[in-house]
Design an enzyme around this catalytic site. Structure first.
Site, PDB file in Angstrom:
ATOM      1  N   ALA A  73      42.142  47.964  41.178  1.00  0.00           N
ATOM      2  CA  ALA A  73      43.533  48.118  40.740  1.00  0.00           C
ATOM      3  C   ALA A  73      43.734  47.455  39.388  1.00  0.00           C
ATOM      4  CB  ALA A  73      44.498  47.555  41.774  1.00  0.00           C
ATOM      5  N   SER A  74      42.652  47.407  38.608  1.00  0.00           N
ATOM      6  CA  SER A  74      42.721  46.964  37.223  1.00  0.00           C
ATOM      7  C   SER A  74      43.345  45.573  37.104  1.00  0.00           C
ATOM      8  CB  SER A  74      43.491  47.997  36.396  1.00  0.00           C
ATOM      9  OG  SER A  74      43.410  47.728  35.031  1.00  0.00           O
ATOM     10  N   HIS A  75      44.415  45.465  36.303  1.00  0.00           N
ATOM     11  CA  HIS A  75      45.003  44.162  35.997  1.00  0.00           C
ATOM     12  C   HIS A  75      46.039  43.723  37.028  1.00  0.00           C
ATOM     13  CE1 HIS A  75      47.778  47.181  34.418  1.00  0.00           C
ATOM     14  NE2 HIS A  75      48.736  46.285  34.592  1.00  0.00           N
ATOM     15  N   ASN A 188      42.939  38.083  38.530  1.00  0.00           N
ATOM     16  CA  ASN A 188      44.126  38.152  37.668  1.00  0.00           C
ATOM     17  C   ASN A 188      45.164  37.077  37.981  1.00  0.00           C
ATOM     18  OD1 ASN A 188      43.179  40.566  36.359  1.00  0.00           O
ATOM     19  ND2 ASN A 188      43.851  41.727  38.159  1.00  0.00           N
TER      20      ASN A 188
END
Length: 275
Positions: A73-75, A188
């Protein structure tokens, strides 16, 4: 997806799907479900473990697989997760293939379940695949990067598995790595592209950071530019000027890069970027 991919295969020939993930705690659950579904539909699966998205795309092509899947989910925070599917060329699935998959899902079309020897098998990758990917990245850089000082923020994500191994290949390069100790829930968290405080502190709090947007004229000390494709990261460069479509960068030896485990950037000669 396995049913659609298998449509072009000869009788008895199984599609091969690579699958990788980031460090989110939910990644193992999703990966297990995906592998079970793929194998039940008759596909073989190459489990790559934790590997950055471009790495999964590259291995998909290198292994001549029919598709690749990334769970990430990336960032976003660790509670979020998502699924990306590549074709055999390492690119996004065509609209036609996506449409066929959506048709099966939305119309609840029954997919024939394989039995016996038709069931797919799981191949667990060792470090060879990720090492081959790192070797590929190194091969794209026509410089020893001597005299540069690079700060890498892995955001406790997938780059934690590759960043240090990549930059250790350059003995004349000074590399500091931060936030590379993932525990499933700290991805993150106070780090990465949405939390630059630690990076800024290590880089020098007195320096300004400016976002260089496409076709926007800016003149700042430091610029953050998004590098596409194989880069899939954020790089910070000292600027002497930036105008629409071109930037000139000084040869200052301190360059800061985020998510550099995903990077195949070319750093040689006169530095430049497209903003």
């Amino acid at each position: 997806a396995a049913e659609v991919l298998a449509s072009g295969k000869k009788a008895g020939e199984k599609p091969l799907v690579t699958i990788g993930k980031d460090t989110r705690i939910s990644g193992d659950l999703l990966k297990g479900s995906l592998i079970a579904g793929l194998c039940t539909a008759g596909a073989d699966v190459l489990d790559l473990g934790t590997l950055p998205t471009p790495g999964v795309a590259w291995v998909t092509v290198d292994e001549k697989a029919d598709a690749g899947i990334v769970i990430s989910a990336s960032h976003n925070p660790f509670e979020h997760n998502g699924i990306k599917i590549f074709n055999g060329q390492g690119f996004k699935l065509s609209d036609e293939l996506e449409g066929k998959i959506e048709e099966i899902l939305l119309n609840d079309i029954a997919v024939p379940l394989k039995t016996g020897g038709e069931i797919g098998r799981v191949i667990y990758a060792d470090e060879k695949e990720s090492q081959d990917y790192i070797d590929h990245l190194v091969s794209t850089i026509g410089s020893e990067l001597a005299g540069l000082h690079i700060l890498v923020d892995c955001a406790n994500g997938a780059a934690s598995a590759t960043a240090a191994r990549l930059f250790d290949r350059f003995p004349d390069l000074h590399t500091d790595v931060i936030h590379a100790d993932p525990d499933g829930v700290n991805i993150n968290n106070g780090c990465g592209s949405t939390h630059l405080e630690d990076l800024a502190a290590a880089f020098g709090a007195e320096r300004r950071v400016a976002l260089c947007r496409e076709m926007t004229k800016m003149h700042e000390e430091v610029i953050r530019t998004t590098l596409g494709g194989a880069l899939a990261g954020l790089a910070y460069y000292y600027l002497v000027g930036c105008s629409s479509g071109s930037c000139a960068i000084t040869s200052n030896p301190y360059i800061t890069v985020l998510y550099t485990g995903l990077i195949g950037f070319l750093l040689s000669g006169a530095f430049g970027c497209c903003c």
